[in-house]
Design a protein around this motif. Structure first.
Motif, mmCIF file in Angstrom:
data_model
loop_
_atom_site.group_PDB
_atom_site.id
_atom_site.type_symbol
_atom_site.label_atom_id
_atom_site.label_comp_id
_atom_site.label_asym_id
_atom_site.label_seq_id
_atom_site.Cartn_x
_atom_site.Cartn_y
_atom_site.Cartn_z
ATOM 1 N N ASP A 1 -98.471 25.286 43.669
ATOM 2 C CA ASP A 1 -97.594 24.556 42.509
ATOM 3 C C ASP A 1 -96.722 23.936 42.863
ATOM 4 N N HIS A 2 -96.579 22.564 42.712
ATOM 5 C CA HIS A 2 -95.448 21.902 42.746
ATOM 6 C C HIS A 2 -95.363 21.362 44.188
ATOM 7 N N LEU A 3 -96.241 21.812 45.027
ATOM 8 C CA LEU A 3 -96.099 21.482 46.573
ATOM 9 C C LEU A 3 -97.709 20.839 46.891
ATOM 10 N N TYR A 4 -97.341 19.365 47.163
ATOM 11 C CA TYR A 4 -98.579 18.527 47.685
ATOM 12 C C TYR A 4 -98.476 18.221 48.997
ATOM 13 N N VAL A 5 -99.762 18.191 49.709
ATOM 14 C CA VAL A 5 -100.101 18.050 50.931
ATOM 15 C C VAL A 5 -100.930 16.633 51.335
ATOM 16 N N HIS A 6 -100.491 15.879 52.236
ATOM 17 C CA HIS A 6 -101.165 14.587 52.453
ATOM 18 C C HIS A 6 -102.629 14.882 52.728
ATOM 19 N N LEU B 1 -96.123 13.967 55.144
ATOM 20 C CA LEU B 1 -96.946 15.180 55.298
ATOM 21 C C LEU B 1 -96.938 15.782 53.948
ATOM 22 N N GLY B 2 -95.785 16.020 53.484
ATOM 23 C CA GLY B 2 -95.906 17.032 52.051
ATOM 24 C C GLY B 2 -94.795 16.405 51.257
ATOM 25 N N LEU B 3 -94.849 16.893 49.829
ATOM 26 C CA LEU B 3 -94.039 16.707 48.854
ATOM 27 C C LEU B 3 -93.640 17.895 47.901
ATOM 28 N N ALA B 4 -92.457 18.437 47.837
ATOM 29 C CA ALA B 4 -92.193 19.572 47.026
ATOM 30 C C ALA B 4 -91.606 18.661 45.915
ATOM 31 N N ASP B 5 -92.295 19.133 44.671
ATOM 32 C CA ASP B 5 -91.460 18.546 43.390
ATOM 33 C C ASP B 5 -90.736 19.246 42.886
ATOM 34 N N GLY B 6 -89.258 19.213 42.824
ATOM 35 C CA GLY B 6 -88.423 20.075 42.156
ATOM 36 C C GLY B 6 -88.083 19.928 40.741
ATOM 37 N N VAL C 1 -89.100 20.192 36.557
ATOM 38 C CA VAL C 1 -89.660 21.067 35.424
ATOM 39 C C VAL C 1 -90.864 20.367 35.151
ATOM 40 N N PHE C 2 -90.740 19.046 34.667
ATOM 41 C CA PHE C 2 -92.017 18.362 34.107
ATOM 42 C C PHE C 2 -92.862 17.563 34.945
ATOM 43 N N GLY C 3 -92.592 17.780 36.344
ATOM 44 C CA GLY C 3 -93.388 17.064 37.276
ATOM 45 C C GLY C 3 -93.221 15.605 37.612
ATOM 46 N N SER C 4 -91.984 15.121 37.495
ATOM 47 C CA SER C 4 -92.018 13.739 37.790
ATOM 48 C C SER C 4 -91.675 13.540 39.297
ATOM 49 N N ALA C 5 -91.189 14.404 40.030
ATOM 50 C CA ALA C 5 -90.965 14.392 41.616
ATOM 51 C C ALA C 5 -89.848 13.552 41.650
ATOM 52 N N LYS C 6 -88.643 13.129 40.700
ATOM 53 C CA LYS C 6 -87.666 12.641 40.920
ATOM 54 C C LYS C 6 -86.349 13.693 41.601
ATOM 55 N N GLU C 7 -86.729 14.718 41.782
ATOM 56 C CA GLU C 7 -86.209 15.729 42.548
ATOM 57 C C GLU C 7 -87.007 16.400 43.445
ATOM 58 N N GLY C 8 -86.504 16.775 44.781
ATOM 59 C CA GLY C 8 -87.225 17.829 45.424
ATOM 60 C C GLY C 8 -87.300 17.311 46.979
ATOM 61 N N LEU C 9 -88.201 17.485 47.855
ATOM 62 C CA LEU C 9 -88.025 17.489 49.235
ATOM 63 C C LEU C 9 -89.435 16.645 49.770
ATOM 64 N N VAL C 10 -89.114 15.769 50.611
ATOM 65 C CA VAL C 10 -90.194 15.129 51.347
ATOM 66 C C VAL C 10 -90.207 15.518 52.622
ATOM 67 N N LEU C 11 -91.438 15.784 53.060
ATOM 68 C CA LEU C 11 -91.515 16.333 54.453
ATOM 69 C C LEU C 11 -92.375 15.221 55.283
ATOM 70 N N THR C 12 -91.471 14.788 56.526
ATOM 71 C CA THR C 12 -92.197 13.426 57.227
ATOM 72 C C THR C 12 -92.509 14.297 58.768
ATOM 73 N N VAL C 13 -93.005 13.573 59.489
ATOM 74 C CA VAL C 13 -93.331 14.091 60.907
ATOM 75 C C VAL C 13 -92.162 13.812 61.953
ATOM 76 N N ARG C 14 -91.276 13.125 61.175
ATOM 77 C CA ARG C 14 -89.785 13.063 62.353
ATOM 78 C C ARG C 14 -88.791 14.104 61.806
#
Length: 80
Positions: free
Chosen positions: A30-35, A60-65, A67-80
């Motif tokens: 829920d609200h965590l997406y993986v490449h 690698l991944g995106l955590a959508d922070g 409420v309504f799922g726009s992903a305009k807040e959250g965390l982006v995980l990269t390989v670096r």
């Protein structure tokens, strides 16, 4: 994982290892997406609002922070 198709470049051997470990231990939820299953609209919103560096790095991944799922807040995980 084929990052060339998604981002136009390949990962280094070290980056590929990070990506493999991430996929092994992190599961989408829920609200965590993986490449490669990150919705393009959510990734674009994250890049535009809070993660411009993600344009030049393999995500690698995106955590959508949001409420309504726009992903305009959250965390982006990269390989670096």
């Amino acid at each position: 994982m084929d990052f060339r198709a998604a981002y136009g470049f390949s990962l280094t051997a070290e980056e590929e290892r990070v990506a493999e470990l991430f996929h092994k231990y992190v599961k989408a939820g829920d609200h965590l997406y993986v490449h490669p299953d990150i919705p393009p609209k959510k990734l674009q919103n994250a890049r535009n609002v809070f993660a411009p560096v993600a344009d030049r790095e393999a995500v690698l991944g995106l955590a959508d922070g949001t409420v309504f799922g726009s992903a305009k807040e959250g965390l982006v995980l990269t390989v670096r």
